[in-house]
Design an enzyme around this catalytic site. Structure first.
Site, PDB file in Angstrom:
ATOM      1  N   LYS A   1       0.867  -1.189   0.000  1.00 28.17           N
ATOM      2  CA  LYS A   1       0.000   0.000   0.000  1.00 28.17           C
ATOM      3  C   LYS A   1       0.902   1.238   0.000  1.00 28.17           C
ATOM      4  CE  LYS A   1      -3.366   1.386   3.001  1.00 28.17           C
ATOM      5  NZ  LYS A   1      -4.581   1.300   3.822  1.00 28.17           N
TER       6      LYS A   1
ATOM      7  N   VAL B   1      -6.522  -3.227   0.134  1.00 26.38           N
ATOM      8  CA  VAL B   1      -5.293  -2.544  -0.283  1.00 26.38           C
ATOM      9  C   VAL B   1      -5.462  -2.006  -1.696  1.00 26.38           C
ATOM     10  CG1 VAL B   1      -2.873  -2.959  -0.904  1.00 26.38           C
ATOM     11  CG2 VAL B   1      -3.771  -3.781   1.291  1.00 26.38           C
TER      12      VAL B   1
ATOM     13  N   LYS C   1     -12.835   7.009   2.279  1.00 28.61           N
ATOM     14  CA  LYS C   1     -11.396   7.261   2.440  1.00 28.61           C
ATOM     15  C   LYS C   1     -10.553   6.314   1.619  1.00 28.61           C
ATOM     16  CE  LYS C   1     -11.464   6.919   7.024  1.00 28.61           C
ATOM     17  NZ  LYS C   1     -11.087   7.058   8.425  1.00 28.61           N
TER      18      LYS C   1
HETATM   19  N1  LIG Z   1     -10.501   3.001   3.036  1.00 28.98           N
HETATM   20  C1  LIG Z   1     -11.037   2.505   4.102  1.00 28.98           C
HETATM   21  O1  LIG Z   1     -11.911   3.090   4.720  1.00 28.98           O
HETATM   22  C2  LIG Z   1     -10.601   1.176   4.605  1.00 28.98           C
HETATM   23  C3  LIG Z   1     -11.437   0.465   5.483  1.00 28.98           C
HETATM   24  C4  LIG Z   1     -11.020  -0.786   5.916  1.00 28.98           C
HETATM   25  C5  LIG Z   1      -9.787  -1.273   5.519  1.00 28.98           C
HETATM   26  N2  LIG Z   1      -9.011  -0.546   4.683  1.00 28.98           N
HETATM   27  C6  LIG Z   1      -7.706  -1.056   4.287  1.00 28.98           C
HETATM   28  O2  LIG Z   1      -7.835  -2.324   3.700  1.00 28.98           O
HETATM   29  C7  LIG Z   1      -6.615  -3.014   3.874  1.00 28.98           C
HETATM   30  C8  LIG Z   1      -6.882  -4.445   4.228  1.00 28.98           C
HETATM   31  O3  LIG Z   1      -7.694  -5.003   3.234  1.00 28.98           O
HETATM   32  P1  LIG Z   1      -7.758  -6.564   2.990  1.00 28.98           P
HETATM   33  O4  LIG Z   1      -7.856  -7.256   4.278  1.00 28.98           O
HETATM   34  O5  LIG Z   1      -8.780  -6.769   1.954  1.00 28.98           O
HETATM   35  O6  LIG Z   1      -6.276  -6.900   2.446  1.00 28.98           O
HETATM   36  P2  LIG Z   1      -5.687  -7.115   0.964  1.00 28.98           P
HETATM   37  O7  LIG Z   1      -6.247  -6.170   0.009  1.00 28.98           O
HETATM   38  O8  LIG Z   1      -4.220  -7.160   1.127  1.00 28.98           O
HETATM   39  O9  LIG Z   1      -6.224  -8.572   0.596  1.00 28.98           O
HETATM   40  C9  LIG Z   1      -5.801  -9.673   1.333  1.00 28.98           C
HETATM   41  C10 LIG Z   1      -5.253 -10.787   0.434  1.00 28.98           C
HETATM   42  O10 LIG Z   1      -6.352 -11.438  -0.201  1.00 28.98           O
HETATM   43  C11 LIG Z   1      -6.109 -11.565  -1.609  1.00 28.98           C
HETATM   44  N3  LIG Z   1      -7.438 -11.620  -2.226  1.00 28.98           N
HETATM   45  C12 LIG Z   1      -8.253 -10.583  -2.562  1.00 28.98           C
HETATM   46  N4  LIG Z   1      -9.441 -11.057  -2.986  1.00 28.98           N
HETATM   47  C13 LIG Z   1      -9.377 -12.418  -2.935  1.00 28.98           C
HETATM   48  C14 LIG Z   1     -10.295 -13.455  -3.237  1.00 28.98           C
HETATM   49  N5  LIG Z   1     -11.555 -13.199  -3.629  1.00 28.98           N
HETATM   50  N6  LIG Z   1      -9.894 -14.733  -3.046  1.00 28.98           N
HETATM   51  C15 LIG Z   1      -8.652 -15.023  -2.589  1.00 28.98           C
HETATM   52  N7  LIG Z   1      -7.737 -14.078  -2.287  1.00 28.98           N
HETATM   53  C16 LIG Z   1      -8.102 -12.782  -2.456  1.00 28.98           C
HETATM   54  C17 LIG Z   1      -5.271 -10.359  -1.921  1.00 28.98           C
HETATM   55  O11 LIG Z   1      -4.512 -10.559  -3.084  1.00 28.98           O
HETATM   56  C18 LIG Z   1      -4.362 -10.282  -0.690  1.00 28.98           C
HETATM   57  O12 LIG Z   1      -3.293 -11.171  -0.823  1.00 28.98           O
HETATM   58  C19 LIG Z   1      -5.844  -2.268   4.949  1.00 28.98           C
HETATM   59  O13 LIG Z   1      -4.771  -1.578   4.338  1.00 28.98           O
HETATM   60  C20 LIG Z   1      -6.832  -1.275   5.486  1.00 28.98           C
HETATM   61  O14 LIG Z   1      -6.241  -0.063   5.902  1.00 28.98           O
HETATM   62  C21 LIG Z   1      -9.401   0.652   4.222  1.00 28.98           C
END
Ligand SMILES: NC(=O)c1ccc[n+]([C@@H]2O[C@H](COP(=O)([O-])OP(=O)(O)OC[C@H]3O[C@@H](n4cnc5c(N)ncnc54)[C@H](O)[C@@H]3O)[C@@H](O)[C@H]2O)c1
Ligand SMILES: [Zn+2]
Length: 387
Positions: free
Chosen positions: A77, A108, A144
């Site tokens: 990120k 992310v 955000k």
């Molecule tokens: N903007 C906001 O308000 C907000 C709110 C909550 C979280 N976030 C952010 O989100 C991030 C965490 O997101 P996350 O947990 O989705 O992590 P991520 O985006 O890293 O995804 C987690 C893993 O899952 C994989 N993946 C994605 N979709 C998949 C699917 N359908 N099947 C199998 N694998 C898949 C991705 O490649 C990655 O390896 C943090 O950086 C957090 O700060 C932002």
């Protein structure tokens, strides 16, 4: 001078999004048809799992798109990823309004595409297709975005609500168990701050939700616990954000679980996932409420057992270290204009804000977090941490 801007959001819960017969993925915000070339950004895993179906969708529907694939994971990120997206937007001649990029991936990917879109031409619309549980129930509704910078979470970012978000629960069926558990950490937050029914669902069905990946084994036409959990978490979040979208009020109950966790998450990266650290922060904050007599020991134990039932650890050595907790609170206070604005539970589903948390309270809570490291479900906790 004053000016105001209305923000229109479409958050559509949908099934079978990549079926070429389903028009939703190809439509522009406001459900208008898309005629010009748009960028589709996916994360690597999404491309591996769904890439063929996604490419087939756009090709069968004769829609013009270009693709960019980026790595997921919080260590990616970064501003570099944002600039890679901006470069591709430029190369394909993205317009100011008419060719919004589509972000298909986890939180992310959503954050970096959102940030690139908010900077490109000072802001273009974009479409979100979240593919992790965490991104579907939390980030999906948020205005955000951001990137990690200089070792701090989301230190650079913007507010840029996407006009269109498409949520297909079947897309999370391919997630590893640990990613489902992490997503449930955000559902736990929502349950504790405002939704006792959601809490009971997590309490009763935690292990099953993880095992079934919220699919309810029913092709999406049900009212099983998976659908109910997702729906309640999304609508609870939307309700909170609608009141304070630009965060002009720094007291936000949805920051529950996000007071101590940001610093700890970055320090632990990539060992702990976002929702895992959020769940630990929820438990620590519950200890603080317990010690103030705002939660009963029985309620506290329900919270710990529910956390464990979803496969989430209630504690970690960093949450048991008072110096880490103090440093984390100090950094978060800078984000809240030097106030604690700490959300504490008053029972399950109700909250108050406090600004008078003392170091002694943190020390006592850290001791309970140490006990939680050492005891499993059968262990007896002193709950007072010797204080
Ligand atoms: N903007 C906001 O308000 C907000 C709110 C909550 C979280 N976030 C952010 O989100 C991030 C965490 O997101 P996350 O947990 O989705 O992590 P991520 O985006 O890293 O995804 C987690 C893993 O899952 C994989 N993946 C994605 N979709 C998949 C699917 N359908 N099947 C199998 N694998 C898949 C991705 O490649 C990655 O390896 C943090 O950086 C957090 O700060 C932002
Ligand atoms: Zn979060």
């Amino acid at each position: 001078m004053t000016a105001s801007r209305q923000v229109d959001y479409e958050i559509i819960e949908i099934y079978d999004l990549f079926n070429p017969g389903n028009p939703e993925l190809g439509l522009l915000p406001g459900r208008k048809p898309s005629k010009l070339t748009r960028l589709v950004v996916m994360d690597h895993t999404v491309d591996e799992i769904f890439g063929e179906r996604i490419r087939n969708y756009f090709s069968v529907n004769r829609l013009f798109v270009e693709y960019l694939t980026l790595p997921g994971g919080d260590e990616n990120k970064t501003l570099d990823q944002v600039l890679r997206i901006a470069r591709r937007l430029s190369e394909i001649g993205t317009h100011r309004v008419g060719t919004p990029p589509i972000a298909i991936g986890g939180g992310v990917l959503q954050d970096v595409v959102g940030m690139a879109s908010s900077l490109y031409r000072r802001g273009i619309p974009y479409v979100r297709v979240p593919t992790t549980l965490l991104a579907q129930i939390d980030g999906s509704v948020s205005a955000k975005n951001g990137v990690n910078y200089e070792g701090f979470r989301n230190r650079l970012g913007t507010f840029a609500p996407p006009p269109r978000t498409l949520i297909d629960r079947s897309l999370i069926a391919t997630l590893p168990e640990r990613q489902i558990q992490s997503g449930l950490g955000e559902a736990l937050k929502m349950a504790l701050i405002k939704d006792p029914v959601l809490f009971e669902l997590l309490e009763e069905h935690g292990p099953q939700l993880v095992a079934d990946r919220l699919q309810d084994s029913d092709n999406g036409n049900d009212a099983g616990p998976g659908r109910e959990v997702m729906h309640r978490a999304i609508s609870g979040m939307a309700e909170e954000l609608q009141k304070n979208l630009w965060e002009t009020d720094l007291r936000r109950i949805v920051d529950y679980g996000h007071t101590f966790s940001p610093v700890i998450e970055m320090q632990a990266l990539p060992a702990l996932l976002h929702g895992e650290v959020v769940a630990m922060d929820c438990v620590l904050s519950a200890v603080l409420a317990l010690h103030r007599g705002m939660l009963t020991p029985a309620q506290f134990e329900r919270i710990v057992n529910t956390t464990r039932g979803m496969g989430l650890a209630p504690s970690h050595p960093m949450f048991a270290d008072p110096s880490v907790l103090r440093r984390a609170l100090a950094d978060t206070m800078r984000h809240r204009d030097n106030q604690q604005h700490l959300t504490l539970l008053q029972g399950i589903g109700r909250t108050i804000f406090v600004n008078d948390l003392t170091d002694t309270e943190l020390d006592c809570a850290a001791q309970v977090m140490t006990e939680l490291l050492e005891t499993d479900e059968s262990g007896v906790l002193s709950l007072q941490g010797g204080c």
